[in-house]
Each structure stands twice: as structure tokens, then as C-alpha cells.
Motif scaffolding. Sequence first.
Motif, mmCIF file in Angstrom:
data_model
loop_
_atom_site.group_PDB
_atom_site.id
_atom_site.type_symbol
_atom_site.label_atom_id
_atom_site.label_comp_id
_atom_site.label_asym_id
_atom_site.label_seq_id
_atom_site.Cartn_x
_atom_site.Cartn_y
_atom_site.Cartn_z
ATOM 1 N N ARG A 187 0.809 -1.284 0.070
ATOM 2 C CA ARG A 187 -0.128 -0.014 -0.120
ATOM 3 C C ARG A 187 0.922 1.367 -0.107
ATOM 4 O O ARG A 187 2.006 1.187 0.291
ATOM 5 N N GLU A 188 0.303 2.344 -0.266
ATOM 6 C CA GLU A 188 0.740 3.649 -0.245
ATOM 7 C C GLU A 188 0.804 4.427 1.056
ATOM 8 O O GLU A 188 1.664 5.223 1.447
ATOM 9 N N ASP A 189 0.102 3.705 1.896
ATOM 10 C CA ASP A 189 -0.012 4.336 3.346
ATOM 11 C C ASP A 189 0.629 3.238 4.207
ATOM 12 O O ASP A 189 -0.117 2.511 4.985
ATOM 13 N N ASN A 190 1.702 3.621 4.666
ATOM 14 C CA ASN A 190 2.332 2.434 5.660
ATOM 15 C C ASN A 190 1.570 2.287 7.054
ATOM 16 O O ASN A 190 1.529 1.151 7.449
ATOM 17 N N HIS A 191 0.955 3.350 7.483
ATOM 18 C CA HIS A 191 0.222 3.226 8.816
ATOM 19 C C HIS A 191 -0.768 2.473 8.822
ATOM 20 O O HIS A 191 -1.230 1.908 9.930
ATOM 21 N N LYS A 192 -1.390 2.083 7.744
ATOM 22 C CA LYS A 192 -2.715 1.314 7.664
ATOM 23 C C LYS A 192 -2.202 -0.264 6.982
ATOM 24 O O LYS A 192 -3.081 -1.279 6.903
ATOM 25 N N LEU A 193 -0.911 -0.284 6.789
ATOM 26 C CA LEU A 193 -0.619 -1.638 5.994
ATOM 27 C C LEU A 193 -0.772 -2.959 6.763
ATOM 28 O O LEU A 193 -1.404 -3.742 6.400
ATOM 29 N N SER A 194 -0.524 -3.027 8.175
ATOM 30 C CA SER A 194 -0.470 -4.187 8.737
ATOM 31 C C SER A 194 -2.091 -4.493 9.203
ATOM 32 O O SER A 194 -2.372 -5.626 9.163
ATOM 33 N N ASP A 195 -2.862 -3.385 9.273
ATOM 34 C CA ASP A 195 -4.165 -3.795 9.560
ATOM 35 C C ASP A 195 -5.000 -4.282 8.297
ATOM 36 O O ASP A 195 -5.845 -5.459 8.098
ATOM 37 N N HIS A 196 -4.757 -3.901 7.237
ATOM 38 C CA HIS A 196 -5.101 -4.480 5.665
ATOM 39 C C HIS A 196 -4.745 -5.752 5.623
ATOM 40 O O HIS A 196 -5.376 -6.878 5.287
ATOM 41 N N LEU A 197 -3.209 -6.036 5.900
ATOM 42 C CA LEU A 197 -2.635 -7.269 5.720
ATOM 43 C C LEU A 197 -3.301 -8.438 6.600
ATOM 44 O O LEU A 197 -3.756 -9.482 6.230
ATOM 45 N N GLN A 198 -3.544 -8.019 7.804
ATOM 46 C CA GLN A 198 -4.231 -8.964 8.744
ATOM 47 C C GLN A 198 -5.478 -9.363 8.434
ATOM 48 O O GLN A 198 -6.100 -10.501 8.512
ATOM 49 N N ASP A 199 -6.300 -8.309 7.858
ATOM 50 C CA ASP A 199 -7.839 -8.598 7.465
ATOM 51 C C ASP A 199 -7.825 -9.700 6.072
ATOM 52 O O ASP A 199 -8.698 -10.549 5.993
ATOM 53 N N PHE A 200 -6.780 -9.219 5.422
ATOM 54 C CA PHE A 200 -6.615 -10.057 4.091
ATOM 55 C C PHE A 200 -6.361 -11.410 4.353
ATOM 56 O O PHE A 200 -7.240 -12.541 4.009
ATOM 57 N N VAL A 201 -5.280 -11.677 5.249
ATOM 58 C CA VAL A 201 -4.827 -12.996 5.376
ATOM 59 C C VAL A 201 -6.066 -13.843 6.384
ATOM 60 O O VAL A 201 -6.252 -15.145 6.015
ATOM 61 N N SER A 202 -6.664 -13.252 7.074
ATOM 62 C CA SER A 202 -7.829 -13.645 7.943
ATOM 63 C C SER A 202 -9.080 -14.423 6.888
ATOM 64 O O SER A 202 -9.334 -15.396 6.984
ATOM 65 N N ASN A 203 -9.493 -13.386 5.975
ATOM 66 C CA ASN A 203 -10.426 -13.896 4.819
ATOM 67 C C ASN A 203 -9.906 -14.977 4.108
ATOM 68 O O ASN A 203 -10.603 -15.895 3.853
ATOM 69 N N MET A 204 -8.641 -14.931 3.829
ATOM 70 C CA MET A 204 -8.007 -16.081 2.829
ATOM 71 C C MET A 204 -7.874 -17.123 3.518
ATOM 72 O O MET A 204 -8.130 -18.338 3.112
ATOM 73 N N GLN A 205 -7.722 -17.209 4.847
ATOM 74 C CA GLN A 205 -7.601 -18.428 5.744
ATOM 75 C C GLN A 205 -9.110 -18.953 5.702
ATOM 76 O O GLN A 205 -9.285 -20.082 5.794
ATOM 77 N N ALA A 206 -9.990 -17.974 6.236
ATOM 78 C CA ALA A 206 -11.232 -18.709 6.469
ATOM 79 C C ALA A 206 -12.048 -19.328 5.126
ATOM 80 O O ALA A 206 -12.922 -20.057 5.122
ATOM 81 N N SER A 207 -11.538 -18.700 4.001
ATOM 82 C CA SER A 207 -12.109 -19.291 2.630
ATOM 83 C C SER A 207 -11.476 -20.486 2.436
ATOM 84 O O SER A 207 -11.707 -21.046 1.313
ATOM 85 N N GLY A 208 -10.079 -20.842 2.983
ATOM 86 C CA GLY A 208 -9.508 -21.993 2.407
ATOM 87 C C GLY A 208 -8.496 -21.630 1.477
ATOM 88 O O GLY A 208 -7.779 -22.496 0.824
ATOM 89 N N ARG A 209 -8.343 -20.463 0.969
ATOM 90 C CA ARG A 209 -7.492 -20.055 0.041
ATOM 91 C C ARG A 209 -5.828 -20.272 0.438
ATOM 92 O O ARG A 209 -5.133 -20.759 -0.477
ATOM 93 N N ILE A 210 -5.641 -20.153 1.529
ATOM 94 C CA ILE A 210 -4.317 -20.434 2.113
ATOM 95 C C ILE A 210 -4.407 -20.913 3.309
ATOM 96 O O ILE A 210 -5.416 -20.989 4.067
ATOM 97 N N PRO A 211 -3.135 -21.636 3.767
ATOM 98 C CA PRO A 211 -3.251 -22.579 5.054
ATOM 99 C C PRO A 211 -3.503 -21.714 6.303
ATOM 100 O O PRO A 211 -3.187 -20.335 6.278
ATOM 101 N N SER A 212 -4.262 -22.326 7.183
ATOM 102 C CA SER A 212 -4.565 -21.396 8.536
ATOM 103 C C SER A 212 -3.289 -21.416 9.547
ATOM 104 O O SER A 212 -3.378 -20.462 10.206
ATOM 105 N N ASP A 213 -2.103 -22.155 9.170
ATOM 106 C CA ASP A 213 -1.010 -22.074 9.930
ATOM 107 C C ASP A 213 0.306 -21.718 9.323
ATOM 108 O O ASP A 213 0.894 -22.557 8.563
ATOM 109 N N LEU A 214 0.291 -20.240 9.226
ATOM 110 C CA LEU A 214 1.240 -19.633 8.513
ATOM 111 C C LEU A 214 2.675 -19.608 9.115
ATOM 112 O O LEU A 214 2.536 -19.269 10.481
ATOM 113 N N PRO A 215 3.940 -20.052 8.871
ATOM 114 C CA PRO A 215 4.981 -20.011 9.432
ATOM 115 C C PRO A 215 5.809 -18.743 9.470
ATOM 116 O O PRO A 215 5.585 -17.833 8.401
#
Length: 374
Positions: free
Chosen positions: A216-244
Motif C-alpha cells: 500500500r501507499e500508506d504504511n500506517h494502515k498496512l498491517s491492519d489491511h494485511l491481517q484482514d486479508f490473511v484472515s479472509n483468505m484463511q477462512a475461505s481456504g485459499r491459504i493454510p491456517s497455520d502460516l510459519p
Amino acid sequence: MDNYDLIIVGGGPAGSTLAWALRDSGKRILLIDKQAFPRDKTCAGWVTPAVMDSLQIDPLKYGQAHTLQPIRRFRIGMMGHPAVENDHGEVVSYGIRRYEFDDFLLDRADADKALASPVRSIERQGGQWIINDTWEAPLLVGAGGHFCPVAKLLGDGPGGHETVVAAKEVEFEMTPEQAIRCQARGDTPELWFCDDLKGYAWVFRKGNFLNIGLGREDNHKLSDHLQDFVSNMQASGRIPSDLPGRFKGHAYLLYNHAERPLLDDGVLLIGDAAGLAYTQSGEGIRPSVESALLAAQVIQQARDYSASSLKTYGEAIGERFGARALNRHEGWQMPHWVRNPLAGTLMRSHWFTRKVVTERWFLHQDVPPLKLAV
């Protein structure tokens, strides 16, 4: 003091390509990098056939010993909305591991190499650049990415307030169990745009390796957006639930928003050090490779290394990539005409996501490969 015709700071695709392109020039070249190779590099990791063509790499041969994931489809959507999947009917890109790819390019570069050697000092004396009180050359090339020490010599350019894109990502080899559960397919990378269109996330599978990230172009919101994205992808089965491991961060400049100069007396910037990543996608490997090829041609033909002799490099960059807009209000990913209430409709269109987003903005299929011309 060891004397060279030119010193390249940075052993990534830009620096190694420049050394490779000058292999028959008769010039004595030193390539410096702060890390030993092979090394981990945070990057989604994909290259188009045009890049392989410019680098004269046979995909079949490369794929025999390295990760090379053919890509034929893209799955694209806005976060929180259904995705659109487009089949291009042929290989339009390749997934690669930068750990392997960069090492391959560096290994074939015909130059002396000083790896695991951070640049501690740069001095200018009598038309020579002196690095770490150890090496000297009349020409210094910055190829060390956004934080390249050579780029710092030239400053940030007019205004000095460049828009920096921040990204976080992780790449790992999945266990057999994770690979079975992961619904993301190797031949179909996924691109998910943020609702405000100031960035996008991705899921790239390369065999059993998986790369997940968001920029993203705004670093201060980057972690929040990333966490939301990862959670959604895990919930839908697109990515593993246990990321190392943890997500690693990096930064870069987009071409239209970068203000740092490209050259001065005895110095050139190439690749991410010059801020050449494509404005619409943030992809930087092809611009890095092509800027190195353009720089090689100018270096070969230059009568000396003065700024006036090297200015044709800046002209060549402008001709290849266009004039910089230098308008930060246009945002990061999308042109202004997309950033309106029609964006959701456009992102559900097979025609728009294929012809505009993928083929034009990400793959640049309308631009022919740049051939080595030295």
C-alpha cells in the motif's frame, strides 16, 4: 587500492544484468552487495516471457534446476467481493523464487564480486569514486534498491517528498498437509485490490512454495489491511491456517511518483534505486532488467562519464517508460478514472480485469521485449 572501470552497488536483477550485458566490453567491473548469495528476498516473484527473452534465458532449461511455475490464469477481485478468473489460454508469466533467480543471474555475471560487503563509505576524489577506502572507479552505478547508498548521493530530487510504497509478505515451503488444503493454484495467481484502491494483496503459489503479501501507499494502515486479508483468505481456504514465520517488509518507489535523479557526473541509478517500478502494478523486475540494458548501451557508447555524456540514459528511460507524471494525487494503483463508484463494477468485468488490469497493467503485453543492443 583496486582499480576498476565501473563499480556496481547491488547484486540483484538490475546490477547482475548490467554486469552480464557488459561481459564483452573489455571493462573491468566490480559488483558489490551487502549480502552473500543466495539470499532471501522479499518479492512476490514473477517474471513475464518478455523478461526471460531480454535475459536470453531458456525457460525449459532454467526450469530443470529451478522453481519455474507457468502462469496461465489470474484470479482478480476487490476484497470482500467475488473474484473474476480469466484464462489466457497460454503461458503469460512465470512464478520464480528470488532466492534462486537472483543467484542464477549473479552467477553468470562476468565481474569481480565483493559479496557480504556493506558499503561503509563513498568518496569522490579527482574524478574517481572510492568505496570503503578499498576500490575505485570513474563510474559508479547504484543498483541496490530503494535504500541504495548510491541513490542517497543524488538525493530525493525536487521537493524531496517521494511517495513510497510499503509492502509486507511471507514466502515458505508448504508441508504436504498444507499443500493439500491450500486452494490457491500454481497456474492462477490471485490479486485482491483494497476497497480504496490504494494497494492490493496477492497469493502466488509456485509448486509447494507459497507467497502471500500486501502493498500500500500508506504504511500506517498496512498491517491492519494485511491481517484482514490473511484472515479472509484463511477462512475461505485459499491459504493454510497455520502460516510459519513473520511477514517481512520492504519499500520501493513507483515510476510516476519518483523524483530522484537518474544520473550525475560519474554516477547512474538503475532498477529500484532509480524508482522504476511500474506505477499500476508495483512490479519491478522488468524495469530493473530493462534499465540495466539501457545503461549498458549508454556506458558502451559514452565518450566519458560526465553527466552530459550520460544524459542519453535518462532520455532512453523516458522513451521506454514514458514521462514521469509526478502527481501524487493520482494515487498508487489505479488512474483517477477508475477510482470512482464504477470501480466495483469494473473489477467484476472479465474484459476489464483481463485486458486492462492483467494484460496491460501487470503483464505489459503491448510492450515488446527489450533486446540487448551492445
